[in-house]
Every structure is written in C-alpha cells, then in structure tokens.
Design an enzyme around this catalytic site. Structure first.
Site, PDB file in Angstrom:
ATOM      1  N   ASP A 838       7.283   2.343   5.961  1.00 18.15           N
ATOM      2  CA  ASP A 838       6.508   2.406   4.723  1.00 18.15           C
ATOM      3  C   ASP A 838       6.185   0.977   4.275  1.00 18.15           C
ATOM      4  O   ASP A 838       7.048   0.088   4.329  1.00 18.15           O
ATOM      5  CB  ASP A 838       7.324   3.111   3.626  1.00 18.15           C
ATOM      6  CG  ASP A 838       6.511   3.256   2.353  1.00 18.15           C
ATOM      7  OD1 ASP A 838       5.700   4.179   2.293  1.00 18.15           O
ATOM      8  OD2 ASP A 838       6.717   2.432   1.453  1.00 18.15           O
ATOM      9  N   ASN A 846      -3.009  -2.170  -4.043  1.00 12.79           N
ATOM     10  CA  ASN A 846      -4.212  -1.450  -4.497  1.00 12.79           C
ATOM     11  C   ASN A 846      -4.594  -1.850  -5.915  1.00 12.79           C
ATOM     12  O   ASN A 846      -5.767  -2.058  -6.234  1.00 12.79           O
ATOM     13  CB  ASN A 846      -3.986   0.047  -4.414  1.00 12.79           C
ATOM     14  CG  ASN A 846      -4.105   0.577  -2.992  1.00 12.79           C
ATOM     15  OD1 ASN A 846      -4.744  -0.039  -2.151  1.00 12.79           O
ATOM     16  ND2 ASN A 846      -3.472   1.712  -2.713  1.00 12.79           N
ATOM     17  N   ASP A 855      -6.927  -0.777   2.184  1.00 17.79           N
ATOM     18  CA  ASP A 855      -7.338  -0.217   3.489  1.00 17.79           C
ATOM     19  C   ASP A 855      -7.331  -1.279   4.575  1.00 17.79           C
ATOM     20  O   ASP A 855      -6.930  -1.021   5.721  1.00 17.79           O
ATOM     21  CB  ASP A 855      -8.728   0.398   3.366  1.00 17.79           C
ATOM     22  CG  ASP A 855      -8.716   1.700   2.563  1.00 17.79           C
ATOM     23  OD1 ASP A 855      -7.618   2.228   2.321  1.00 17.79           O
ATOM     24  OD2 ASP A 855      -9.808   2.158   2.173  1.00 17.79           O
ATOM     25  N   GLU A 881       0.535   5.053   3.243  1.00 19.50           N
ATOM     26  CA  GLU A 881       1.019   3.793   3.784  1.00 19.50           C
ATOM     27  C   GLU A 881       2.204   3.986   4.732  1.00 19.50           C
ATOM     28  O   GLU A 881       2.915   3.031   5.042  1.00 19.50           O
ATOM     29  CB  GLU A 881       1.409   2.862   2.626  1.00 19.50           C
ATOM     30  CG  GLU A 881       2.593   3.302   1.789  1.00 19.50           C
ATOM     31  CD  GLU A 881       2.173   4.176   0.596  1.00 19.50           C
ATOM     32  OE1 GLU A 881       2.909   4.226  -0.379  1.00 19.50           O
ATOM     33  OE2 GLU A 881       1.115   4.822   0.685  1.00 19.50           O
TER      34      GLU A 881
END
Length: 960
Positions: A838, A846, A855, A881
C-alpha cells in the site's frame, strides 16, 4: 558693444516671428518622456530625425527606433542585416525622402522607399554624416577627422586628420564648417582653416553647429555658444558664454535652443533666457540631440531617454508656479480680468500671469477654500471648509458669517447673490439667506429641502433659485416663497446635483448619473448618460462655450456639441446613435484628470477665451485656439504593413501594383496617422476601390481587413483627420491585383465541357465494371469483419484481466491465479508467499498535489514493480493504491527480503520529475501458505500484516 549688437539683431529676428506666432513659456509646455520602459532600445539618444513621410527616428547605442505617435518599431542587427551597426550614432534625412544612418563601427546605410541600401563603411565611428549641395558625402569621424566622399566615388578623401570631428555643416555660400576637438574649422575648396581665439572662437573643442534660417552660423563648444557676426564670433547671451554646449536648434519662432553637457536645455527668445533641467521635468541634464518636428514639438535626446515638449491644449498652474495649493476646489473668473483660485491651503489671484496670495489665516493656519462668488460691485466672497463665509477686503480675508453668528454649518460649498441682492449660502447643514437688512432665513431638510447638504446654487431668468443637494434638486419660487421639488425620474437613478447651467429653454444639471436636461416649457426631463455614450456617470460642472458644453469629471474634461446633445435627447427613435465627445486628460496637458466638484464654481469660462477647471493637481486651463491650431497642421497618413493570409507582404513603391496569387482569403492593412500631438484622437476612413468606392469610417481603429475578395484589381486608400475637422487630403494608396484561378479562365471552361462529356461516357462504362467488383468487395468485407470481431474479443478478454492505468493484471486476474494454483502448491507441499503493498499517505498526495499527480505516482511505482519482479513472481494492482505479489516456492522470510528491496527502491526514488518536493514510501504485509488451508485465509493474513505495518509507522514490511 559687439554683444549688444548681437542681442539687438537676435531680438529683431525673434520679433518678426513673434508678430505672427505666440510662444509658450517653458513652464506651459506639456512634457512627456520615453525610455527603455516605454519601448526604446537604449536610453542614450544619440540622434533624432524626422523624414519626409512624417516618421520620427531615434538613434541609440542599441539600435534604431521609429516612432509613429503610438509606438516604437525597433530596427536592430538581428532583424535588419543592412543596418550599419548596433550602435547608431548619426541620423541625417536626405532631400529626396531618405535617411542616412551611421554607426559606432563606421557602418553607413541609406533607408529609402522601405528599402535598406548599405553604403561603403567609414574607417572609424561616424559622429555625423552630411550631404552637401554638390552631393558629396561628408563624414565626421571619431579620432580620425573630417573626410568627404564624392558622389561618383566610394573613396573617402581626408580633409582634416588626427582629430575627433563631431559635426559638419554647409552655409548658404557653400562654405563647409566642421566642429572638432581642435576647435572650429572653415573649409573652402576642400582646404581647412582653423578659427582662432582672435576671431572669437573659444580655445576649446567645438561640439555642434547650426545655420539659422537667415544664414547665420552658431557654434556650441566646451566653453560656451558663439554666433558669427561680421567676421567675429560673439556670445548670444552672457549666461551661455562659458556653458558647455552639446546641441543646437532653431525653432519655428526663431528661438534658439541650447543643449548642454550637464545643465539641461536653455531657450533664448524675446522673452529672455529660460532653462529647463532635471529639477523641473527633464529626465537628465546631459543633452545629446535636439529636434523640432513638423507639428512644432521640441524633442530632446538625453542620456536617460527622449523628452518631448509640446503645446498641449491644456496647461496647469500649481504650487510650482506659485499657487498656495495643488489641491484646487474652486476657480472664479472676475470681471476685472483676473482669476481667483481657491484651494485647500489658501486663496490666490491670477492676473497677467502673476500670482498674488490673499492674506488671512485662522489661528495661524491658512483657510481651506470651497467656493467663490463675485458680487455686482466686484467684491469677492469666499466659502470655506471650516470657517464659514469670508469676504475679501483690501486683499485680505475677513470673517463675515459662521456658525457662531447664525450660519447652519461652517462648511460652505456654494454662494449666490440673487437679483434682489440677497446672499444665499449653501452649506453642509442647509441653506441660509442673508437679507438686505442683515436678517437671516434658515432652510433645512426638516422642512423645505430634500437634503441639508447643499452643493450648487443658481438663479434662472425668472429670478427663481435652483438648489442642488445631495438628494435631488429644489427650486425656490421667489413669487410664492415656496420650495418646489424637481424630482428625477426613477429610471435616471440620479441623486446628487453638483452644478447648473441655465439658458433660455433649459436648465442643465450635472449629476452623479449624467447630464440632466430640464425643459422649462413642460418640465420634461431627459438624461445624457452612459446609455447614449457619455464615458462617465458623475459630472461636476457645466461650462458653455460657443457651440460646446464642457463637462468636468473625475476622469477628465468632456467636450460635447450642444446641438448634437439636444438632437440626441429630442430623438424618439430607438436607433438614435451615440454621443460624439472628446475626453481630455493628462495626455492633453492636465497635471491630473481628476477634476474636483461638490463646490462652486469648480470650472469657469474666462474673458480671454480660456476655460479653467479645478483639479486635484492645480488649476488647468484650455485655450481653444490651441486645439484649432493643432488641427490645421498637415497630417501624414501611411500604410505601415500589409498582410496576406496572415503573412507580411512587402509594400510597393508608390505607383507599383502588388500581384497576389489566386486563392487569397484574408487581406489586412495596418496604417497610422503620423501625428505626435493627438495620436490617440485620430479618426480614419478607408476605401477599397474595386470592391466599395465609398469611404468607410473606422473611428480610431488602425486596421482594415477584407476577406474572400474575388479576383481583380483593387486600390486600398486610407486617410486621417483630427477630431471635429474636415478630412485632410492625405490619403495613401496601395494598389494590388488578385490573380484568377486557372479554372476561372475561358479556355479552362471549354476544356471542362469536353471533359464532362468524356466523364459521362466513362461513368457509363465504369458502372458496368463496378457491378462486377461489388461481389468481390462484399466477400472481402465479410472476411475482414470476421477477423476484426475476433481481434476485438481478444482485446475485451485482455481488458477484463488487466488494469487500464498501469497495464498490470488486475484483482480479477490475481484472485483467479491464486484460486487456480493455491491447492496445487498445497498438494505438492510447496511454499507459496504473497504480499500486499500500500502506498503510504496516498490521500495526501491526491489532496496536496492532485489526483492527476496521484495517477502518475501509481504508474511510476507500477513500472518499478515490473522491473524488479523476476521469474515466476506475479504482481497485480489490487485496487486504488494497493498492489499484490505472488512469490512461488518462497517462504515468508524470503518474500520479506524481496519486499524490503522493493520498499527501499521506492523510498530512494526521486519523484521530483512528477512534482516538486514529492517523496513516496510504501508498506508491505507478507504471509505464506505454511499453516493455512485456503487462499482466502492467506490473503487475510497478508492484509493483517499490512495493517500492522501501517500501525507501526508505515514505510516498513511486516510478516504474519
């Protein structure tokens, strides 16, 4: 004695022109400066010239600039290969419309008919270039001396050597004079003679020369200016006797201008010697060049930019010219020919261009003046900001009425003596009337007035008193002693009434929403506001003058035509046009465009034909004769560029025709009126003969564009005019021809008819052939479509098992692989390890950068995982993620080591190429199949290990 003779001669010369023209004092000129911040390539202005076409040219150390009144066009070596040097030292217009350009490295070029013609270079820096009457080219060279070049030769013949030559000139007798570091040379038949101190020439370098219109020679040297008189050189003025002079000019009045090395500019005229230096507007005191253009403006080249003095329509008086205050609120035209000017720090009287201060203070501080009034006997009454009403007695301000003895407020903004000799006082707290017996009547907003804040007072022909307030207008009827409200229509949205002008038919009111016209016969009101083209809402004062109304505002002074305003307001048509007006501001000589209002009179017409306005920076005056004189000057018009379909095209020499290829769709002309006085006010008309033979109004737009013109011959013409004047016959014409396409010719049309017949027959034959091909095409199409469907099915299958963003196997693929292979590994007793990874704090990425950056981070990490997974290891994007790994034949400990390598690789990865300051870490949870019986349990344990890694601080690998 000789000096007195010279001065007398100069005065006679000056007085001849002075009888025909009036000159302004230097303080009345309008100043403007251009430098590198406003378009020049360099601030040292080595030379100034104006060519016959009207352009102004500026030579600097960093190239050549051409000025059209609006902007500078730069010519540098990077753009014009024929430009002599980057440093332009000398500019000399030729009699046939060209411009000689000489540079710091000796280069010489002739610019003529928009073409550059490179001349043979000189051997050193050219300080000046000059063409004599016999067409010889004379060169003044730095350190090398004076040379001439015959019109039929390219060889430079030395005349004076081993000196620095600065300037060369020819007098009416054909004698050549040269200014050099050795002094002044006289050259007759190519033989030089050095002038001596016995002849009156200073024993010092001579920098500049001038031949006056009457043929007299003036020199400027390191030790002053001299004028040749009867074989001897004498100083034209005692103050110029030892002043280092660097440039000379004779203007259209016959006045002499002297540019100095370090004291700015001097002007010698019948009014005496005046000086302009850096203390009062010049950008620098070192003067390099002087020029008067065809509009009579004076251009001064300094080492800090180019400076222009012009006779602007407006001139201003402020503290520098003797006023008590720069902030002027009221100005009064007195019957004795004087002007009274009231400001924030006192009252002044201006008469015959002389200022006198009116005495009087309150507790040692000057009075702050708000309003002025002249009584019939010539007495001047004064309204103040904090001291009530004063009267001028023996040139001194004497208190008359204030709040202590009956006035409603000490802030007095308007005064009026009515036809019954009663004094009306408009203050901030109502209206006070002083009767002839000295008694007072008070009128307030509690009874008679819509507002106690009184701004303006005026009496009409029926002896009624008009009162402008902060909330509308009322009229005092002297017959009935009643105040009658004049209510503005609601759609006007007007409230403040700042000033009145009353004529036989109308009362005109300056309001905060425009100019309101009240018709006496029917009480009808109309408004001239923004809807009809007025550039501002708020107007302060109305001054009628001849056929115009002059309106003051916070954005300048507006001139409108009285007749046109009435026509607009009387028109009932919805399409009644817009207002034609002139807006004057700082560009026209005002020190500030903010005219003051709210006190009266804040503007006035004077007996000498001038109009005066109170502003935030002194009192400004306009003389209409100056406006008329400016519009009489010939106005050159020029087409500056011609573009065809967006590409610049060379303009033709006069009389030539440009041949354009067929198919052009867009033609664009850029043009200019070469006015340096009012360039922003010029109006243009264009005409394209062959398309529309009528002149088309362009207002102040300097571009004309035409699209999709048919083939043919055309003539584009443009002309310009100053505002409110007839069109000058100054139009320029560009002739061009658009050629026809080949298909527009008769021969081509005949060929096309024959071809049509052939095509019809061929189409018939082809149709038969085509039927046979259809069957083959259909068969081939079925085969291709079948193949395409198979490929599409394969693509859908791939997309179902792969992540679209990273192109890694997705969760479906991972879960399927694990379900298919877990039982086999257990049956063969082989170790199978999995890991869940992760990205740490991915939400911060973000939120802190963007989802797009997020992204990109996922894709970058996916590339790292692909690069480091070897053999039978499998990696997949599990979602968001999270990523999953399969390690066949690997224990949890071994898988942990592999994950640690991946973790460190990601931790050490530089993500600055994605976003500045971005760093990324990941956490791993690892488990193997040693003591679990199904793959769901295996996944659950890996997920618990990942949860443990996150609880223990992230950026780590945990095993369960």
């Amino acid at each position: 004695m000789n000096r007195l003779v010279i001065l007398c001669i100069l005065l006679v010369i000056f007085s001849v022109d002075a009888q025909q023209q009036t000159r302004l004092p230097l303080r009345d000129y309008f100043f403007e400066t251009w430098n590198t911040r406003t378009g020049l390539p360099h601030n040292s202005i080595n030379s100034l010239a104006q060519t016959q076409d009207g352009y102004l040219w500026v030579g600097t150390w960093e190239g050549l600039a051409r000025f059209n009144g609006q902007e500078f066009k730069l010519f540098t070596r990077s753009e014009i290969t024929d430009l002599p040097d980057s440093g332009v030292r000398a500019l000399t217009p030729t009699s046939d419309g060209g411009l000689l350009i000489a540079g710091a490295r000796g280069g010489i070029s002739l610019y003529q008919h928009r073409q550059w013609d490179t001349q043979p270079p000189a051997q050193a820096m050219v300080n000046h270039i000059f063409k004599s009457k016999n067409d010889n080219l004379w060169l003044a060279l730095e350190n090398d001396g004076v040379f001439y070049r015959s019109a039929s030769s390219t060889q430079d013949i030395p005349i004076i050597q081993n000196v620095s030559a600065y300037r060369i000139i020819e007098d009416p007798k054909g004698v050549i004079w040269a200014a050099t570091s050795d002094g002044l040379y006289k050259i007759v038949n190519y033989k030089p003679t050095l002038m001596t101190p016995q002849q009156g020439v200073p024993d010092a370098p001579v920098y500049t020369l001038l031949i006056t219109r009457d043929g007299r020679l003036i020199i400027g040297s390191e030790r002053g200016a001299r004028i040749l008189n009867g074989g001897l050189f004498e100083s034209p003025h005692p103050q110029l006797e030892a002043e280092p002079i660097s440039s000379l000019l004779e203007d259209d009045h016959g006045d002499l201008w002297f540019g100095t090395i370090n004291k700015g500019v001097f002007r010698l005229s019948v009014d005496g010697l005046e000086q302009l230096d850096a203390k009062n507007a010049l950008p620098a005191n070192r003067i390099l060049s002087l020029l008067q253009d065809r509009e009579n403006s004076i251009w001064v080249g300094t080492n800090a930019g180019v400076f222009r003095l012009r006779e602007a329509p407006f001139s201003s008086w402020g503290k520098k010219r003797g006023l008590s205050s720069d902030y002027v609120r009221t100005v009064l035209s007195h019957s004795d020919g004087s002007l009274w000017i009231g400001g924030s720090t006192g009252l002044d009287r201006l008469h015959n261009n002389q200022i006198s201060h009116i005495k009087g203070t309150k507790q040692g501080s000057p009075y702050s003046i708000l309003s002025l009034l002249e009584q019939n006997q010539g007495d001047v009454w004064v309204g103040t900001y904090t001291s009530g009403v004063l009267k001028v007695v023996n040139n001194e301000l004497v208190p008359y009425l204030n709040r202590d003895n009956g006035l409603g407020s000490n802030e007095v903004r308007s005064l009026l003596f009515d036809s019954k000799n009663r004094l009306w006082i408009g203050s901030a707290m109502g209206l006070t009337r002083v009767n002839t017996d000295g008694s007072l009547n008070q009128f307030t907003n509690e009874k008679e007035l819509p507002s106690g804040f009184i701004l303006a007072l005026s009496e009409d022909n029926s002896a009624n008193i008009w009162v402008g307030t902060g909330n509308g207008v009322v009229v005092y009827d002297t017959q009935t002693d009643v105040f009658n409200p004049v209510e503005f229509p609601a759609e006007f949205a007007a409230q403040y009434a700042f000033g009145f002008y009353i004529d036989d038919k109308y009362t005109w009111m300056a309001t905060d929403r425009g100019l309101v016209r009240y018709q006496h016969s029917n009480a009808k009101m109309t408004i001239l506001g923004r809807e009809l083209g007025l550039p501002v809402d708020k107007l302060f004062q109305i001054v009628p003058f001849k056929d115009s109304l002059w309106l003051s505002s916070n954005r300048g002074i507006i001139e409108v035509n009285y007749k046109q305003v009435n026509e607009l307001l009387d028109s009932k048509s919805n399409n009644r046009g817009t207002l034609a007006f002139q807006l004057y501001d700082e560009a026209d000589g005002m020190h500030s465009a903010q005219a003051n209002g709210g006190s009266t009179p804040s503007a006035t017409a004077h007996s000498d034909g001038t109009i005066w306005f109170a502003t935030a920076k002194g009192v400004s005056t306009v003389k209409l004769e100056r406006l008329k004189e400016a519009t009489k000057i010939a106005l050159p018009t020029i087409v500056e560029s011609f573009s065809v379909d967006g590409k610049p095209t060379s303009l033709p020499i006069d009389g030539e025709t440009i041949i354009l290829p067929p198919g052009v769709t867009r033609l664009s002309f850029q043009y200019a009126g070469l006015s340096f006085i009012m360039p922003q006010r010029l109006n243009f008309q264009t005409k394209l003969e062959g398309f529309n033979n009528e002149w088309v109004n362009r207002q102040n737009i300097a571009t004309a564009e035409y699209t999709n013109l048919p083939a043919g011959k055309y003539s584009f013409a443009v002309r310009a005019a100053y505002p409110n004047t007839d069109w000058q016959q100054n139009h320029k014409v560009v002739n061009f021809e658009i050629q026809s396409h080949f298909w527009q010719k008769t021969s081509f049309k005949l060929f096309m008819f024959f071809l049509f017949v052939v095509v019809i027959y061929s189409a018939y034959r082809y149709r038969l052939y085509r039927y046979k091909q259809v069957e083959k095409e259909l068969t081939s199409r079925v085969v291709k479509q079948t193949q395409a469907l198979q490929e599409q099915a394969s693509a859908f299958a791939y997309q179902a098992t792969h992540d679209q963003l990273t192109d890694l196997p997705n969760r479906r693929a991972f879960d399927g692989w694990l379900a298919d292979n877990f039982s086999d590994f257990k049956a063969c007793k082989k170790s199978l390890a999995i890991a869940i990874m992760d990205i740490d704090h991915f939400k911060r990425i973000n939120d802190g950068w963007s989802h797009l950056i997020g992204d990109q981070v996922i894709c970058e990490i996916a590339n790292i995982l692909k690069a480091h997974c070897e053999g039978e290891q499998e990696v997949a994007r599990w979602g968001g993620e999270e990523f999953t790994f399969v390690f066949p034949d690997t224990s949890a400990v071994q898988a942990q080591e592999m994950c640690e390598k991946l973790r460190k690789c990601i931790e050490n990865k530089n993500f600055s190429n994605i976003a500045e300051g971005l760093s990324v870490t990941v956490s791993f949870g690892v488990s193997d199949s040693g003591d679990v019986d199904d793959y769901d349990r295996l996944l659950s344990r890996a997920d618990q290990a990942l949860y443990k890694a996150k609880n223990n601080g992230r950026n780590r690998t945990e095993v369960m």
